[in-house]
Design a protein around this motif. Structure first.
Motif, PDB file in Angstrom:
ATOM      1  N   ILE A  60      62.729  40.954  45.810  1.00 28.67           N
ATOM      2  CA  ILE A  60      63.128  42.056  45.305  1.00 28.67           C
ATOM      3  C   ILE A  60      61.961  42.978  44.982  1.00 28.67           C
ATOM      4  CG2 ILE A  60      64.360  43.382  43.645  1.00 28.67           C
ATOM      5  CD1 ILE A  60      66.316  40.868  43.536  1.00 28.67           C
ATOM      6  N   SER A  61      61.023  42.221  44.108  1.00 26.36           N
ATOM      7  CA  SER A  61      59.811  42.971  43.867  1.00 26.36           C
ATOM      8  C   SER A  61      59.242  43.716  45.185  1.00 26.36           C
ATOM      9  CB  SER A  61      58.856  42.120  43.106  1.00 26.36           C
ATOM     10  OG  SER A  61      57.703  42.836  43.080  1.00 26.36           O
ATOM     11  N   ALA A  62      59.055  42.879  46.303  1.00 23.79           N
ATOM     12  CA  ALA A  62      58.435  43.296  47.535  1.00 23.79           C
ATOM     13  C   ALA A  62      59.224  44.356  48.230  1.00 23.79           C
ATOM     14  CB  ALA A  62      58.269  42.095  48.564  1.00 23.79           C
ATOM     15  N   LEU A  63      60.515  44.396  48.214  1.00 18.43           N
ATOM     16  CA  LEU A  63      61.305  45.645  48.874  1.00 18.43           C
ATOM     17  C   LEU A  63      60.978  46.564  47.768  1.00 18.43           C
ATOM     18  CD1 LEU A  63      64.643  43.600  49.302  1.00 18.43           C
ATOM     19  CD2 LEU A  63      62.904  44.336  51.014  1.00 18.43           C
ATOM     20  N   LEU A  90      71.045  41.858  45.167  1.00 20.66           N
ATOM     21  CA  LEU A  90      70.790  43.145  45.294  1.00 20.66           C
ATOM     22  C   LEU A  90      71.566  43.907  44.463  1.00 20.66           C
ATOM     23  CD1 LEU A  90      69.794  43.606  49.064  1.00 20.66           C
ATOM     24  CD2 LEU A  90      68.181  43.504  46.919  1.00 20.66           C
ATOM     25  N   ASP A  91      72.906  43.663  44.441  1.00 19.10           N
ATOM     26  CA  ASP A  91      73.843  44.396  43.739  1.00 19.10           C
ATOM     27  C   ASP A  91      73.590  43.953  42.136  1.00 19.10           C
ATOM     28  OD1 ASP A  91      75.450  45.564  45.534  1.00 19.10           O
ATOM     29  OD2 ASP A  91      76.902  43.971  45.838  1.00 19.10           O
ATOM     30  N   LEU A  92      73.696  42.860  41.839  1.00 21.29           N
ATOM     31  CA  LEU A  92      73.430  42.206  40.517  1.00 21.29           C
ATOM     32  C   LEU A  92      72.175  42.901  39.668  1.00 21.29           C
ATOM     33  CD1 LEU A  92      74.315  40.169  38.353  1.00 21.29           C
ATOM     34  CD2 LEU A  92      72.608  38.510  39.113  1.00 21.29           C
ATOM     35  N   THR A  93      71.208  43.328  40.506  1.00 19.07           N
ATOM     36  CA  THR A  93      69.890  43.905  39.972  1.00 19.07           C
ATOM     37  C   THR A  93      69.919  45.347  39.950  1.00 19.07           C
ATOM     38  OG1 THR A  93      68.835  43.458  41.999  1.00 19.07           O
ATOM     39  CG2 THR A  93      68.340  41.889  40.705  1.00 19.07           C
ATOM     40  N   GLY A  94      70.856  45.825  40.599  1.00 18.50           N
ATOM     41  CA  GLY A  94      70.887  47.411  40.826  1.00 18.50           C
ATOM     42  C   GLY A  94      70.004  47.871  41.683  1.00 18.50           C
ATOM     43  N   VAL A  95      69.573  47.260  42.698  1.00  9.79           N
ATOM     44  CA  VAL A  95      68.542  47.947  43.507  1.00  9.79           C
ATOM     45  C   VAL A  95      69.318  48.336  44.781  1.00  9.79           C
ATOM     46  CG1 VAL A  95      66.421  46.877  42.686  1.00  9.79           C
ATOM     47  CG2 VAL A  95      67.365  45.749  44.325  1.00  9.79           C
ATOM     48  N   ARG A  96      70.268  47.486  44.996  1.00  9.45           N
ATOM     49  CA  ARG A  96      71.075  47.918  46.448  1.00  9.45           C
ATOM     50  C   ARG A  96      71.295  49.368  46.606  1.00  9.45           C
ATOM     51  NH1 ARG A  96      76.535  45.099  48.574  1.00  9.45           N
ATOM     52  NH2 ARG A  96      76.222  45.466  50.626  1.00  9.45           N
ATOM     53  N   THR A  97      71.782  50.112  45.878  1.00  6.78           N
ATOM     54  CA  THR A  97      72.299  51.231  45.807  1.00  6.78           C
ATOM     55  C   THR A  97      71.074  52.262  46.279  1.00  6.78           C
ATOM     56  OG1 THR A  97      73.985  51.178  44.110  1.00  6.78           O
ATOM     57  CG2 THR A  97      73.320  53.197  44.521  1.00  6.78           C
ATOM     58  N   PHE A  98      70.158  51.900  45.450  1.00  2.95           N
ATOM     59  CA  PHE A  98      68.828  53.223  46.046  1.00  2.95           C
ATOM     60  C   PHE A  98      68.367  52.805  47.139  1.00  2.95           C
ATOM     61  CE2 PHE A  98      66.399  50.488  42.900  1.00  2.95           C
ATOM     62  CZ  PHE A  98      65.255  50.312  43.442  1.00  2.95           C
ATOM     63  N   LEU A  99      68.122  51.291  47.533  1.00  4.92           N
ATOM     64  CA  LEU A  99      67.508  51.159  48.637  1.00  4.92           C
ATOM     65  C   LEU A  99      68.207  51.580  49.859  1.00  4.92           C
ATOM     66  CD1 LEU A  99      65.871  47.530  48.023  1.00  4.92           C
ATOM     67  CD2 LEU A  99      64.714  49.699  47.994  1.00  4.92           C
ATOM     68  N   ARG A 100      69.571  51.369  49.739  1.00  7.93           N
ATOM     69  CA  ARG A 100      70.493  51.861  50.952  1.00  7.93           C
ATOM     70  C   ARG A 100      70.755  53.261  51.197  1.00  7.93           C
ATOM     71  NH1 ARG A 100      73.010  48.792  54.145  1.00  7.93           N
ATOM     72  NH2 ARG A 100      75.018  50.169  54.426  1.00  7.93           N
ATOM     73  N   HIS A 101      70.164  54.028  50.177  1.00 10.29           N
ATOM     74  CA  HIS A 101      70.479  55.626  50.251  1.00 10.29           C
ATOM     75  C   HIS A 101      69.298  56.263  49.950  1.00 10.29           C
ATOM     76  CE1 HIS A 101      74.891  54.801  50.454  1.00 10.29           C
ATOM     77  NE2 HIS A 101      74.521  54.159  49.397  1.00 10.29           N
ATOM     78  N   SER A 102      68.169  55.735  50.190  1.00 14.12           N
ATOM     79  CA  SER A 102      66.758  56.331  50.021  1.00 14.12           C
ATOM     80  C   SER A 102      66.556  57.248  50.872  1.00 14.12           C
ATOM     81  CB  SER A 102      65.584  55.512  49.662  1.00 14.12           C
ATOM     82  OG  SER A 102      65.431  54.504  50.410  1.00 14.12           O
ATOM     83  N   GLY A 103      66.385  58.549  50.865  1.00 17.51           N
ATOM     84  CA  GLY A 103      65.871  59.212  51.629  1.00 17.51           C
ATOM     85  C   GLY A 103      65.056  60.293  50.937  1.00 17.51           C
ATOM     86  N   PRO A 104      64.674  61.518  52.124  1.00 17.30           N
ATOM     87  CA  PRO A 104      63.726  62.542  51.472  1.00 17.30           C
ATOM     88  C   PRO A 104      64.223  62.930  50.121  1.00 17.30           C
ATOM     89  CG  PRO A 104      63.821  62.767  53.834  1.00 17.30           C
ATOM     90  CD  PRO A 104      64.829  61.817  53.446  1.00 17.30           C
ATOM     91  N   ASP A 105      65.502  63.384  50.212  1.00 17.63           N
ATOM     92  CA  ASP A 105      65.982  64.177  49.017  1.00 17.63           C
ATOM     93  C   ASP A 105      66.500  63.067  47.906  1.00 17.63           C
ATOM     94  OD1 ASP A 105      67.524  66.273  51.583  1.00 17.63           O
ATOM     95  OD2 ASP A 105      65.616  66.660  50.414  1.00 17.63           O
ATOM     96  N   ASP A 106      66.969  61.845  48.127  1.00 19.32           N
ATOM     97  CA  ASP A 106      67.501  61.288  47.113  1.00 19.32           C
ATOM     98  C   ASP A 106      66.590  59.873  46.865  1.00 19.32           C
ATOM     99  OD1 ASP A 106      67.618  59.835  49.352  1.00 19.32           O
ATOM    100  OD2 ASP A 106      69.906  59.384  48.950  1.00 19.32           O
ATOM    101  N   SER A 107      65.161  60.057  47.107  1.00 19.90           N
ATOM    102  CA  SER A 107      64.198  58.887  46.937  1.00 19.90           C
ATOM    103  C   SER A 107      64.025  58.663  45.593  1.00 19.90           C
ATOM    104  CB  SER A 107      62.970  59.062  47.866  1.00 19.90           C
ATOM    105  OG  SER A 107      62.385  60.174  47.543  1.00 19.90           O
ATOM    106  N   ASP A 112      66.478  56.697  37.928  1.00 21.31           N
ATOM    107  CA  ASP A 112      67.789  56.773  37.354  1.00 21.31           C
ATOM    108  C   ASP A 112      68.521  55.375  37.416  1.00 21.31           C
ATOM    109  OD1 ASP A 112      67.299  59.332  36.886  1.00 21.31           O
ATOM    110  OD2 ASP A 112      68.115  60.018  38.902  1.00 21.31           O
ATOM    111  N   VAL A 113      68.099  54.506  37.882  1.00 27.69           N
ATOM    112  CA  VAL A 113      68.923  53.331  38.035  1.00 27.69           C
ATOM    113  C   VAL A 113      69.087  52.702  36.647  1.00 27.69           C
ATOM    114  CG1 VAL A 113      68.769  51.004  38.782  1.00 27.69           C
ATOM    115  CG2 VAL A 113      68.038  52.700  40.379  1.00 27.69           C
ATOM    116  N   THR A 114      68.177  52.379  35.713  1.00 34.19           N
ATOM    117  CA  THR A 114      68.539  51.994  34.433  1.00 34.19           C
ATOM    118  C   THR A 114      68.896  53.083  33.403  1.00 34.19           C
ATOM    119  OG1 THR A 114      66.580  50.308  34.767  1.00 34.19           O
ATOM    120  CG2 THR A 114      67.307  50.543  32.443  1.00 34.19           C
TER     121      THR A 114
END
Length: 144
Positions: A60-63, A90-107, A112-114
């Motif tokens: 996860i740290s690498a991602l 990825l769901d449990l750690t909360g990183v799935r959401t921002f890694l799935r939807h990261s783009g120029p406007d929402d990167s 805001d994850v925590t």
């Protein structure tokens, strides 16, 4: 299943396909891959997790490292194909959401994850009326 990392190009994106187990043994290799891609100007990265069967905290740290490198270069990194235990961690750690939807406007979503931690409640000291103190564990004092 041994770990595998495959690089390819698809349109304007670099595709990093991971397979097997992403753990502390091979996470540095993944970080180095992201570093090299960004240094070479490849800042649109898709990480295909279809073949990934396991991912620990080092993975996860690498991602997240790759995400941050791309974000710093005004690029984007997103994941695709996650399923089973990998999707669960990825769901449990909360990183799935921002890694799935990261783009120029929402990167910037990573910031805001925590959610902010609430302050402990103010507890009134009954010995000195009007004086409020914060209980070290956030609990109210026991009633006599």
């Amino acid at each position: 299943m041994p770990f595998g990392l495959t690089l390819s190009r698809h349109g304007g994106s670099s595709v990093v396909a991971l397979s097997g187990e992403l753990d502390m043994e091979n996470a540095p290799e993944v970080k180095e891959c992201f570093d090299r891609l960004v240094e070479q100007g490849h800042i649109a990265i898709v990480v295909d997790l279809t073949g990934l069967t396991f991912c620990d905290s080092a993975g996860i740290s690498a991602l997240v490292h790759g995400f941050n490198r791309c974000r710093t270069a005004d690029g984007r990194l997103r994941i695709t194909g996650e399923s089973g235990p990998v999707a669960g961690v990825l769901d449990l750690t909360g990183v799935r959401t921002f890694l799935r939807h990261s783009g120029p406007d929402d990167s910037r979503q990573f910031e805001d994850v925590t959610p902010p931690r609430p302050s402990p409640p103010i507890v009134r000291d009954r010995r000195q009326p009007g004086r409020g103190t914060r209980h070290p564990l956030g609990r109210s004092p026991a009633r006599d």
